[in-house]
Design a protein around this motif. Structure first.
Motif, PDB file in Angstrom:
ATOM      1  N   TYR A 140      24.698  31.853  28.778  1.00  0.00           N
ATOM      2  CA  TYR A 140      24.185  31.493  27.451  1.00  0.00           C
ATOM      3  C   TYR A 140      23.411  30.180  27.444  1.00  0.00           C
ATOM      4  O   TYR A 140      23.208  29.574  26.395  1.00  0.00           O
ATOM      5  CB  TYR A 140      25.334  31.438  26.447  1.00  0.00           C
ATOM      6  CG  TYR A 140      25.708  32.801  25.952  1.00  0.00           C
ATOM      7  CD1 TYR A 140      25.043  33.388  24.874  1.00  0.00           C
ATOM      8  CD2 TYR A 140      26.681  33.548  26.599  1.00  0.00           C
ATOM      9  CE1 TYR A 140      25.358  34.658  24.445  1.00  0.00           C
ATOM     10  CE2 TYR A 140      26.995  34.825  26.184  1.00  0.00           C
ATOM     11  CZ  TYR A 140      26.330  35.369  25.094  1.00  0.00           C
ATOM     12  OH  TYR A 140      26.640  36.645  24.677  1.00  0.00           O
ATOM     13  N   SER A 190      19.645  35.395  26.641  1.00  0.00           N
ATOM     14  CA  SER A 190      20.863  36.167  26.343  1.00  0.00           C
ATOM     15  C   SER A 190      21.194  36.132  24.860  1.00  0.00           C
ATOM     16  O   SER A 190      21.749  37.096  24.318  1.00  0.00           O
ATOM     17  CB  SER A 190      22.052  35.633  27.150  1.00  0.00           C
ATOM     18  OG  SER A 190      21.833  35.807  28.536  1.00  0.00           O
ATOM     19  N   TRP A 191      20.881  35.021  24.180  1.00  0.00           N
ATOM     20  CA  TRP A 191      21.115  34.933  22.742  1.00  0.00           C
ATOM     21  C   TRP A 191      20.332  36.027  22.013  1.00  0.00           C
ATOM     22  O   TRP A 191      20.855  36.698  21.125  1.00  0.00           O
ATOM     23  CB  TRP A 191      20.655  33.571  22.212  1.00  0.00           C
ATOM     24  CG  TRP A 191      21.437  32.380  22.644  1.00  0.00           C
ATOM     25  CD1 TRP A 191      22.084  32.193  23.838  1.00  0.00           C
ATOM     26  CD2 TRP A 191      21.646  31.189  21.884  1.00  0.00           C
ATOM     27  NE1 TRP A 191      22.666  30.954  23.861  1.00  0.00           N
ATOM     28  CE2 TRP A 191      22.418  30.314  22.689  1.00  0.00           C
ATOM     29  CE3 TRP A 191      21.242  30.768  20.622  1.00  0.00           C
ATOM     30  CZ2 TRP A 191      22.797  29.045  22.248  1.00  0.00           C
ATOM     31  CZ3 TRP A 191      21.614  29.496  20.179  1.00  0.00           C
ATOM     32  CH2 TRP A 191      22.385  28.655  20.987  1.00  0.00           C
ATOM     33  N   VAL A 229      32.174  31.777  24.581  1.00  0.00           N
ATOM     34  CA  VAL A 229      30.729  31.710  24.304  1.00  0.00           C
ATOM     35  C   VAL A 229      30.503  30.512  23.385  1.00  0.00           C
ATOM     36  O   VAL A 229      31.291  30.290  22.459  1.00  0.00           O
ATOM     37  CB  VAL A 229      30.263  33.017  23.638  1.00  0.00           C
ATOM     38  CG1 VAL A 229      28.786  32.966  23.296  1.00  0.00           C
ATOM     39  CG2 VAL A 229      30.549  34.208  24.558  1.00  0.00           C
ATOM     40  N   PHE A 287      25.737  29.554  19.750  1.00  0.00           N
ATOM     41  CA  PHE A 287      25.272  30.936  19.775  1.00  0.00           C
ATOM     42  C   PHE A 287      25.779  31.691  18.562  1.00  0.00           C
ATOM     43  O   PHE A 287      25.053  32.485  17.959  1.00  0.00           O
ATOM     44  CB  PHE A 287      25.728  31.653  21.048  1.00  0.00           C
ATOM     45  CG  PHE A 287      25.640  33.153  20.945  1.00  0.00           C
ATOM     46  CD1 PHE A 287      24.415  33.786  20.994  1.00  0.00           C
ATOM     47  CD2 PHE A 287      26.783  33.921  20.734  1.00  0.00           C
ATOM     48  CE1 PHE A 287      24.316  35.173  20.858  1.00  0.00           C
ATOM     49  CE2 PHE A 287      26.692  35.296  20.596  1.00  0.00           C
ATOM     50  CZ  PHE A 287      25.460  35.929  20.663  1.00  0.00           C
TER      51      PHE A 287
END
Length: 596
Positions: free
Chosen positions: A235, A272-273, A299, A303
């Motif tokens: 992330y 990835s977000w 995480v 995010f």
């Protein structure tokens, strides 16, 4: 003082989708679908959904919907075979997702139409008055992820990664360049598929370079106890802890979701977000009403601000619940991460379990509850879920009846949602040895039947026709309790502990008993539970002066009725602004007394 019907608490019914409608009773360890059977989406008929709704349920969480890695040949449907060396069990873990834009083919009557069959289930669920929740697992994905059903423009996880480096902000994974992945050494008598000899079960899996494992292990050969079937999502946090994304201002916990959305609108975020945001928005478009997030604390909270504000902009009523087990993180993930609900496990559930097992005093519950009062609405309560032991198993209580007082307290002490796990309402003990899974928890890795629950399914009549009298009585208890909670205005109102007041002022009041009051303008409740399995307690329960004044009661006599079974009527005497009510409470009994 008559109550008015209004919006009450939310009640979530978690169901392990592939087990719900399975009527096969073979339960061979490591058995195949042909041997042990599997439930289908179509098993959730209008009759079945009506019965679930009638239990007192507002939301249904279909666990295991996204296509995850499993051991079954679906190559005729364009799906590659998975390797048993990196799959837990034969049916596979629902938390090793293989294709986020596809439904588990095991669940479909026609795997070609698996997504359509899920949309039909959504429609039936909504028609039954149920909101639908599915899983999103943002921390990790299956070791062999293949996005073969990606919408136009969606690039697969890792497709554009620079695999020559350990870390890059826009890589979806972390890598060990120059090292190949090695499967773990299986232990404790386990072998892939129980030792069945098939071509792919050869102790090898090709992954070069090796990726970090889902639980954060950086080893190219993870341990058997690592989440070896999954890979960790990157992330934008480098191995040394540097964060390649903006930090939320300190005061942003007080901002609403639209302000969070605006904060991220023009900021560059890791790839990835974007991928996980788009997954969530896709399922919202399909018709899903909310998500349960696996291991959310692994995480970064930033995010979640990005993800959840995007979801809420699309559907402000989306129901977002998550696993966060570190109490020090609760408020950040609620306020900064814009989570609706977090599991109240580490403090509330763990304390309640200890008391139900006979080890702890009820004194601890009001202390825990008071410590969470600023976030009590956000702390989702449960006594079972797929990760926890079944109440009726010997390792927990060995008797589903013993959980009744805990269930009443869990469901009534706060404004938070209540969650139950399918089969809990009939005392399912999870006694099977199904293969990769182990007794005490209904297996999420194997093709199995769920025996006590199957008696309620009753060859898909969904009428409880095979339940024993005790199991029927238990389900009636859950139905009465949950239906009361979803219609009670008091349970969405105020709370006050009267336990310690009565310990100080009431003779024979015992630390195995717990009492508190809940109220709204139109409804006043006194709730008393006896956690002792062998002793009846009799005492003169007292309401302190501050409650009598808050409720606007005068020196007089008030009739009270039990809302749980409607069988008892008691009298509340108010004298000199102190309330008195004679209580004789049987072993494991609870009373939810309302002023008539």
């Amino acid at each position: 003082m008559k109550k008015t019907t209004g919006t009450g608490k939310a009640v979530v019914y978690q169901v392990f989708t592939r087990l719900f409608g399975n009527t096969n009773t073979t339960n061979k360890p490591w058995g195949t679908i042909e041997e042990n059977g599997v439930g289908k989406l179509s098993d959730f008929t209008q009759k079945a959904l009506k019965e679930i709704k009638g239990l007192g349920v507002s939301h249904i969480w279909y666990t295991g919907i996204p296509h995850h890695a499993l051991i079954r040949d679906y190559t005729a449907y364009g799906i590659s075979n998975d390797d048993p060396d990196i799959v837990k069990g034969r049916a596979g873990s629902p938390y090793a997702v293989k294709d986020y834009y596809s439904v588990n083919p095991d669940l479909a009557n026609d795997p070609h139409n698996r997504n359509l069959e899920f949309k039909e289930l959504l429609s039936r669920s909504h028609k039954a008055g149920l909101k639908v929740i599915i899983d999103i697992v943002p921390n990790h994905i299956a070791r062999k992820y293949e996005g073969k059903n990606n919408p136009k423009g969606v690039v697969d996880f890792g497709a554009n990664d620079n695999t020559s480096v350990v870390y890059d902000k826009d890589n979806n994974f972390y890598y060990n360049p120059g090292e190949s992945f090695l499967v773990p050494d299986w232990r404790n008598g386990y072998q892939p598929l129980g030792g069945e000899n098939i071509n792919l079960a050869d102790g090898k899996f090709s992954e070069n370079p090796a990726k970090w494992t889902g639980n954060g292990s950086r080893l190219s050969k993870p341990d058997f106890n690592d989440w070896y079937e999954t890979v960790k999502i990157n992330y934008g946090i480098s191995p040394d802890g540097h964060r390649d994304f903006a930090s939320l201002p300190e005061d942003f916990g007080h901002k609403n979701f639209s302000e969070h959305f605006e904060f991220w609108k023009n900021k560059e975020v890791p790839d990835s977000w974007i991928k996980f945001r788009d997954i969530a928005l896709y399922w919202l478009d399909v018709g899903v009403d909310g998500f349960r997030y696996d291991m959310a604390e692994m995480v970064p909270v930033e995010f979640w601000s990005f993800m959840n504000s995007s979801i809420k902009m699309k559907n402000p009523d989306a129901f977002l619940m998550a696993e966060v087990y570190n109490p020090q993180l609760y408020r950040d993930y609620i306020f900064k991460g814009k989570m609706d609900y977090l599991y109240d496990k580490v403090e509330f559930y763990d304390s309640l379990k200890h008391i139900m097992q006979g080890h702890g005093w009820t004194d601890h519950i009001p202390v825990v509850q008071n410590g969470l009062m600023d976030i009590e609405h956000h702390m989702l309560h449960f006594l079972e879920n797929h990760d926890e032991q079944r109440i009726a198993c010997p390792e927990f209580l060995g008797n589903a009846e013993k959980a009744k007082p805990g269930m009443v307290v869990s469901a009534t002490i706060s404004t938070s949602p209540t969650m139950i796990y399918f089969g809990q309402e009939v005392g399912e003990p999870a006694a099977e040895s199904p293969g990769f899974g182990s007794p005490s928890r209904t297996s999420i890795f194997d093709y199995v039947g769920v025996p006590h629950f199957q008696r309620w399914v009753n060859n898909k009549k969904f009428d409880g026709g095979q339940l024993s009298p005790k199991e029927k009585e238990l389900r009636t208890f859950y139905r009465n309790l949950l239906n009361f909670t979803i219609n009670s205005s008091a349970l969405m109102g105020k709370y006050k502990d009267i336990h310690f007041y009565n310990k100080d002022h009431t003779e024979y009041y015992n630390h195995r008993v717990l009492s508190f009051v809940r109220w709204s303008e139109n409804e006043k409740l006194i709730i008393i539970s006896n956690f002792d399995a062998g002793q009846t307690f009799g005492f003169d329960l007292k309401l302190p002066r501050e409650i009598i004044r808050e409720w606007g009661l005068q020196d007089s006599t008030y009739q009270m009725k039990d809302e749980l079974f409607k069988e008892k009527e008691l009298s509340l005497f108010v004298e000199n602004q102190i309330g008195h009510i004679r209580i004789d409470i049987q072993p494991l009994e609870s009373l939810i007394l309302s002023i008539i």
